[in-house]
Design a protein around this motif. Sequence first.
Motif, PDB file in Angstrom:
ATOM      1  N   GLY A   1      -5.648   1.747  -0.824  1.00 30.25           N
ATOM      2  CA  GLY A   1      -7.058   2.064  -1.018  1.00 30.25           C
ATOM      3  C   GLY A   1      -7.686   1.308  -2.174  1.00 30.25           C
ATOM      4  O   GLY A   1      -8.862   0.973  -2.121  1.00 30.25           O
TER       5      GLY A   1
ATOM      6  N   TYR B   1       2.357   3.685   6.011  1.00 26.49           N
ATOM      7  CA  TYR B   1       0.956   3.764   5.586  1.00 26.49           C
ATOM      8  C   TYR B   1       0.647   2.697   4.535  1.00 26.49           C
ATOM      9  O   TYR B   1      -0.419   2.066   4.573  1.00 26.49           O
ATOM     10  CB  TYR B   1       0.656   5.158   5.041  1.00 26.49           C
ATOM     11  CG  TYR B   1      -0.789   5.331   4.661  1.00 26.49           C
ATOM     12  CD1 TYR B   1      -1.768   5.387   5.639  1.00 26.49           C
ATOM     13  CD2 TYR B   1      -1.177   5.404   3.338  1.00 26.49           C
ATOM     14  CE1 TYR B   1      -3.097   5.523   5.310  1.00 26.49           C
ATOM     15  CE2 TYR B   1      -2.506   5.538   2.991  1.00 26.49           C
ATOM     16  CZ  TYR B   1      -3.463   5.600   3.984  1.00 26.49           C
ATOM     17  OH  TYR B   1      -4.772   5.717   3.647  1.00 26.49           O
TER      18      TYR B   1
ATOM     19  N   SER C   1      -2.086  -0.258   4.926  1.00 25.28           N
ATOM     20  CA  SER C   1      -3.152  -0.431   3.949  1.00 25.28           C
ATOM     21  C   SER C   1      -3.189  -1.861   3.431  1.00 25.28           C
ATOM     22  O   SER C   1      -4.266  -2.460   3.297  1.00 25.28           O
ATOM     23  CB  SER C   1      -2.966   0.551   2.794  1.00 25.28           C
ATOM     24  OG  SER C   1      -3.967   0.370   1.828  1.00 25.28           O
TER      25      SER C   1
ATOM     26  N   MET D   1      -8.633   6.189   1.885  1.00 26.11           N
ATOM     27  CA  MET D   1      -7.245   5.747   2.006  1.00 26.11           C
ATOM     28  C   MET D   1      -6.425   6.173   0.786  1.00 26.11           C
ATOM     29  O   MET D   1      -5.262   6.542   0.921  1.00 26.11           O
ATOM     30  CB  MET D   1      -7.183   4.235   2.201  1.00 26.11           C
ATOM     31  CG  MET D   1      -7.737   3.806   3.548  1.00 26.11           C
ATOM     32  SD  MET D   1      -7.505   2.077   3.887  1.00 26.11           S
ATOM     33  CE  MET D   1      -5.834   2.125   4.507  1.00 26.11           C
TER      34      MET D   1
ATOM     35  N   LYS E   1     -14.112   3.554   2.299  1.00 24.38           N
ATOM     36  CA  LYS E   1     -12.815   3.447   2.983  1.00 24.38           C
ATOM     37  C   LYS E   1     -11.680   3.476   1.966  1.00 24.38           C
ATOM     38  O   LYS E   1     -10.647   4.098   2.195  1.00 24.38           O
ATOM     39  CB  LYS E   1     -12.745   2.165   3.806  1.00 24.38           C
ATOM     40  CG  LYS E   1     -11.466   2.065   4.600  1.00 24.38           C
ATOM     41  CD  LYS E   1     -11.496   0.909   5.569  1.00 24.38           C
ATOM     42  CE  LYS E   1     -10.257   0.972   6.449  1.00 24.38           C
ATOM     43  NZ  LYS E   1     -10.293  -0.003   7.505  1.00 24.38           N
TER      44      LYS E   1
END
Length: 66
Positions: A16, A54, A58, A31, A27
């Motif tokens: 993120g 994840y 990302s 995240m 966003k």
Amino acid sequence: MINRKIAGIISFILPGIGHIIQGRIKKGIIMFIIFLITLLLFIIPGMGIIRLIYMLYSAYDAYKIE
């Protein structure tokens, strides 16, 4: 604008954040919050692999944006 590769690396380390420094604030925050939730759920078996997947997603997502 920051280099895509640097944003991808940063986003792998802290999902993120790479999005935030690219200017995609909303966003990036979403995240990062999801990443924090996965950190809190570390006691659930298998959560480590989910967190790794994840983090890879990302990093890829931050890298693909030009």
